[in-house]
Write an enzyme that holds these catalytic residues in place. Structure first.
Site, PDB file in Angstrom:
ATOM      1  N   CYS A  17       0.800  -1.230   0.000  1.00 22.83           N
ATOM      2  CA  CYS A  17       0.000   0.000   0.000  1.00 22.83           C
ATOM      3  C   CYS A  17       0.830   1.276   0.000  1.00 22.83           C
ATOM      4  O   CYS A  17       0.306   2.352  -0.268  1.00 22.83           O
ATOM      5  CB  CYS A  17      -0.936   0.008   1.202  1.00 22.83           C
ATOM      6  SG  CYS A  17      -1.902  -1.510   1.346  1.00 22.83           S
TER       7      CYS A  17
ATOM      8  N   HIS B 223      -2.332   7.943   6.654  1.00 20.43           N
ATOM      9  CA  HIS B 223      -2.626   6.705   5.934  1.00 20.43           C
ATOM     10  C   HIS B 223      -4.103   6.375   6.121  1.00 20.43           C
ATOM     11  O   HIS B 223      -4.800   6.098   5.145  1.00 20.43           O
ATOM     12  CB  HIS B 223      -1.714   5.590   6.458  1.00 20.43           C
ATOM     13  CG  HIS B 223      -1.811   4.326   5.681  1.00 20.43           C
ATOM     14  ND1 HIS B 223      -1.543   4.250   4.337  1.00 20.43           N
ATOM     15  CD2 HIS B 223      -2.154   3.065   6.073  1.00 20.43           C
ATOM     16  CE1 HIS B 223      -1.705   2.994   3.920  1.00 20.43           C
ATOM     17  NE2 HIS B 223      -2.075   2.258   4.965  1.00 20.43           N
TER      18      HIS B 223
ATOM     19  N   HIS C 228      -9.682   2.549  -0.173  1.00 18.04           N
ATOM     20  CA  HIS C 228      -8.240   2.287  -0.098  1.00 18.04           C
ATOM     21  C   HIS C 228      -7.749   1.911  -1.495  1.00 18.04           C
ATOM     22  O   HIS C 228      -8.042   0.826  -1.995  1.00 18.04           O
ATOM     23  CB  HIS C 228      -7.972   1.159   0.891  1.00 18.04           C
ATOM     24  CG  HIS C 228      -6.521   0.984   1.223  1.00 18.04           C
ATOM     25  ND1 HIS C 228      -5.505   1.629   0.558  1.00 18.04           N
ATOM     26  CD2 HIS C 228      -5.902   0.208   2.166  1.00 18.04           C
ATOM     27  CE1 HIS C 228      -4.337   1.283   1.069  1.00 18.04           C
ATOM     28  NE2 HIS C 228      -4.555   0.404   2.047  1.00 18.04           N
TER      29      HIS C 228
END
Length: 995
Positions: free
Chosen positions: A163, A298, A336
């Site tokens: 990620c 994040h 995400h």
């Protein structure tokens, strides 16, 4: 760490196709989440993976023709690669550069991309593996395709740290820039949710949000919702960006990357590592955490992840500070986006600094009290936060499953001297400054599509001056084959011109290019310098007001003439002084105008292939050709003018619409009258005493010959000029061999080895001007596509047209008369650009107009779609390319099948079996519909064939044409110019073997 400027951005995220749409989504608090598109998978088949998420619309659209990718290759390409190519083009445009300008440069490409789902979906059936699928499924090709298609030779690498991939890619790009490996870098990432597999993993780990939405730092947070995304930024060293005048969104002050090491699980986040990466980034940026106004976290919306991240942020930012550090996460808007998550946050932060407003974080109303944000010195943004004037700093975090963490520190762009506002950008005359708006595209249809897109975008702006928009278009919207150029002053005029051109068919406009014409070479220009007789008070005053380049070059001529003339030519020319009609002033003035016009054009990149001067015009022509330098020519012109001005008056000149042979008998009766100029077959100028000219003129008029008395004070180019010629012959002349071909109107031909010395200039005073034969020689030798007259009015172009010497050339004049202005110069440059010239545009604009203005990005075609169905099981037939039929179950795919049916050939002999075989083979290898494969189609430029496809083509051609025998690729290479040239080569091979 040195400062890195973010100078270009492009992106596409759920519900936001483009940078402006992305910013609008963030500011209004929108969300791009929705149900799973049918092309991905059926949600009811995988309920544990969730039935919603963040998905990009039309992810299957790809303009394969633009990037010269065959339909078969496009169908085999990972959709990640297809999203990146147009994104890279638009990001480079947004940086103020035409993407083609970077070809061959050491520009770096750094792409974050995680996983390899496309390969797993398409390569699991080993019987169907092909080279195109192999290349198309490689994650490393995500960066390499950009480097290949844009011909970028700097570092090119794909990064997979899960990620955090795209923010790590930005970090590596900045490091490469600072190390001097590249001067420009494209960095970012891409993610497409191709299958439910990772969603199933999240579900099994208890990390999947029930509704498919991330809720960062919220009491309602229940896990991850997955999302698509692609984003790229263009990075430069800050000093380089400032030197090039690029728009700077924000400055990357520092960044850091680290790893969790062996902690509490390979996929679990680690607070202490996150603290370390934050502190390392701030240390490299040379700042303390208390200066950071906000952090784009994040923020995935998992209970454990949010808690650990807030603890780390609080430990670093909870120092004594006047106001808490604001935090938020774009994942609430998008989901995400995994491999693109870091770049989504970075772009959001750069735009926030650029607009000086930080959007609110979604789901912030029900803040998770267990995160203890207030006591940790943090504040979740529940409403937009305005940033104060001056420097603002922000952080961006991205943490990867597996433990690779990244943090970047961004600051506001440095203040630069304010440019003149567009509405106030006026010329001395009060009108808006003129500019040339340019646009280019790969096809006529694409050009019209982009004309319409630009018209719509500019129409939405407040009406104002267009010069800065034109300058920006010259920098970013050139380089593709089909060209458009329009000369405009304001945005209202520009919108009207764009709409008019967008509505035209390719053959409907007078120049062809405005509706989609394509120049196949560069224009061949010849400069024709006007002589005495075209002067008038105030000549070129309008151009002088509007063109900085012309002002500069006229001042150069003025400076060279002043020591000899004793007065200012500029004052004389521009002040409306009637003395301009007297030879001693007219000739220096005309020389100055001719020199300045020619120099203005050459500094704009218009280099003549040859020059011609009519009488006095030969001096400026000689300077342009390099035979005389400016100072020497100025000295000679002033001396010539004084010598001729000192001669007795009483002479004149008469233009007659007849040839010398027709006038011969009449001239026998007036021996004092001579032929002074032979301008055309029926265009002769006579010179002599006024009384003799009057008698001769009446006689000619009585015979029906049109005559015109010229406004001159002397009988130029006649024996009456002999005293001046004798004095000029005594001058010592510094001359050199011309660097450009010169069509001499003294000799009536191209100069060979004759020097342009004192004898040349003395003879030139009293001998006739042989324009007609000189122009004929010029046209014969260089075949000009454009004749450009250099002077204050249009004379020579009319003569050339009357005499039939233009030979289809376009006739241009940058200052055609008393009403001439900067628009005429701009029209000249625009016409040449449409025909293939790449001007040096900066010379057309004043410094205050050379500022970057945002333009709508390139509008790619949406007609071609690939991967337009959900991935098939390994046993299912492969998805078909555009124009390709899917084989029935158990049959060989069409790409491997040797077809025997005849292919369509739309030009050429439909009965030529060799050409038919080549067309069939090209159709199979490339996946094109047969009507695209015409005789003129070029393998590399038009069909996108590479070395692998050429080998496949060779094998298919040999199978279809056994009589050819075996032909090596090396033997075929010279014939691979086009489909037709390959067919001719193979036909010759068959004939040779049969002989």
């Amino acid at each position: 760490m040195g400062d890195i400027a973010i100078v270009g951005i492009d992106c596409a995220f759920p519900g936001a196709a483009g940078v402006r749409a992305y910013w609008d989504l963030l500011v209004r608090g929108g969300a791009g989440t929705g149900p799973v598109p049918g092309q991905r998978w059926e949600a009811q088949d995988f309920p544990a993976a969730g039935d919603s998420g963040g998905f990009i619309d039309d992810v299957d659209v790809f303009d394969s023709d633009f990037f010269s990718v065959t339909p078969r290759e496009a169908a085999a390409m990972d959709p990640h690669h297809r999203l990146l190519l147009p994104c890279a083009w638009r990001a480079l445009e947004d940086s103020g550069r035409a993407p083609g300008d970077l070809a061959g440069t050491e520009t770096g490409v750094f792409i974050g991309v995680m996983g390899g789902e496309w390969g797993r979906l398409t390569m699991s059936d080993l019987a169907r593996v092909t080279p195109l699928l192999g290349a198309g499924s490689s994650a490393g090709m995500a960066a390499n395709r950009i480097s290949y298609h844009f011909n970028l030779t700097g570092p090119s690498l794909a990064v997979d740290t899960a990620c955090s991939s795209s923010l790590v890619a930005v970090h590596l790009a900045a490091t490469s820039l600072l190390a001097g490996e590249c001067d420009t870098a494209l960095a970012g990432g891409v993610n497409i949710v191709l299958s439910p597999s990772l969603g199933l993993v999240y579900g099994q780990l208890g990390l999947a949000a029930a509704d498919g939405r991330c809720k960062p730092f919220s009491a309602d947070a229940d896990g991850i919702g997955r999302g698509d995304g692609v984003g790229l930024v263009v990075l430069r060293r800050l000093d380089d960006a400032l030197a090039d005048g690029q728009r700077i969104y924000a400055v990357l002050r520092g960044s850091a990357v680290n790893q969790d090491g062996r902690s509490n699980g390979v996929i679990a986040p680690n607070r202490w590592s996150q603290e370390r990466v934050l502190n390392s980034a701030y240390r490299r940026a040379g700042i303390t955490p208390d200066r950071v106004a906000f952090v784009e976290a994040h923020g995935t919306g998992t209970v454990l992840g949010d808690a650990i991240e807030c603890a780390a942020l609080g430990a670093v930012h909870g120092v004594p500070r006047g106001a808490p550090c604001a935090i938020g996460s774009v994942k609430g808007n998008l989901g995400h986006t995994e491999g693109a998550a870091g770049i989504a946050g970075l772009i959001k932060t750069a735009l926030a600094l650029h607009h000086r407003i930080v959007p609110a974080s979604l789901f912030a109303e029900r803040e998770n009290a267990q995160l203890r944000l207030g006591e940790r010195g943090l504040r979740l943004l529940k409403s937009p936060m305005r940033l104060p004037r001056g420097e603002n700093l922000a952080g961006v975090s991205s943490f990867g499953m597996g433990g690779t963490n990244a943090h970047a520190v961004l600051g506001t762009a440095p203040r630069t001297p304010a440019a003149l506002p567009a509405r106030a950008a006026r010329t001395d005359a009060g009108a808006s400054a003129v500019g040339v708006f340019t646009l280019s595209a790969d096809t006529p249809e694409a050009l019209r599509r982009n004309l319409a897109a630009q018209a719509a975008a500019i129409a939405a702006r407040p009406r104002g001056a267009a010069a800065a928009l034109c300058w920006s278009s010259n920098r970013t919207k050139t380089g593709l084959p089909h060209r458009y150029a329009a000369t405009v002053r304001d945005t209202g005029e520009l919108v009207a011109e764009l709409r008019r051109a967008a509505a035209l068919e390719p053959t409907a406009s007078k120049d062809g290019a405005a509706a989609g014409g394509r120049p196949w070479g560069r224009p061949v220009t010849a400069f024709l310098f006007t002589g005495q007789g075209c002067e008038y008070p105030g000549m070129t005053a309008g151009l002088h007001r509007e063109s900085p380049a012309y002002r500069r070059h006229l001042a150069e001529a003025d400076e060279a003439l002043a020591p000899h003339l004793g007065t200012s030519v500029c004052d004389l020319v521009l002040g409306g002084d009637e003395r301009v009609h007297r030879p001693e002033f007219a000739q220096p003035a005309l020389f100055a105008v001719g020199y300045a016009l020619a120099r203005t054009l050459t500094t704009l990149g218009v280099t003549p292939a040859a020059v011609l001067g009519h009488s006095l015009g030969e001096y400026a022509a000689a300077v342009t050709a390099g035979a005389l330098d400016l100072d020497e020519a100025a000295r000679l012109v002033v001396r010539r003018a004084r010598l001729m001005g000192e001669l007795p008056t009483g002479g004149g000149m008469l233009a007659a619409a007849a040839g010398p042979d027709e006038l011969a008998r009449t001239l026998e009766g007036e021996p004092e009258v001579v032929v002074a100029a032979m301008n055309g077959p029926a265009d002769t100028v006579l010179s002599g005493p006024l009384d003799a000219l009057a008698r001769l003129g009446k006689e000619l008029a009585d015979r029906g010959v049109r005559v015109t008395e010229l406004p001159v004070t002397h009988a130029f180019h006649s024996p009456l000029m002999a005293p001046a010629a004798a004095e000029l012959r005594k001058a010592a002349v510094r001359c050199a061999p011309p660097a450009l071909p010169v069509a001499s109107t003294r000799h009536g031909r191209m100069l060979r080895h004759e020097p342009m010395d004192a004898d040349y200039w003395a003879d030139q005073i009293e001998e006739p001007v042989l324009l007609d034969t000189a122009l004929a020689a010029l046209v014969r030798d260089i075949a000009p596509t454009h004749l450009i007259e250099i002077g204050p009015s249009s004379r020579l172009l009319q003569i050339a047209a009357r005499g039939g010497r233009a030979c289809g050339a376009e006739l241009l004049h940058p200052a055609p008369g008393p009403e001439a202005s900067g628009r005429d110069l701009a029209e000249t440059v625009a016409a040449l650009h449409r025909c293939g010239l790449d001007p040096l545009w900066a010379e057309l604009y004043a410094p205050e107009h050379r500022t970057v203005e945002p333009l709508a990005p390139y509008a790619f075609s949406s007609a071609q779609r690939y991967w337009d169905r959900r991935p098939m099981p390994a046993s299912a037939p492969a998805p078909a390319a555009v124009g390709e039929e899917r084989p029935a179950s158990g049959e060989r795919p069409a790409a491997e099948e040797r077809r025997t049916e005849p292919a369509a050939v739309h030009d050429g002999d439909p009965g030529d079996p060799v050409l038919l075989a080549v067309v069939q083979a090209v159709t199979e290898v490339g996946g094109y519909p047969s009507e695209r494969v015409v005789r003129e189609a070029r393998f590399h430029e038009d069909l996108g064939f590479d070395s692998v496809m050429i080998m496949q083509l060779k094998n298919r051609v040999e199978a279809r044409l056994p009589r050819v025998g075996e032909v090596s690729v090396q033997q075929m290479l010279p014939a691979l110019r086009s489909v037709g040239s390959l067919a001719e080569f193979l036909g010759d091979q068959i004939t040779a073997r049969s002989a």
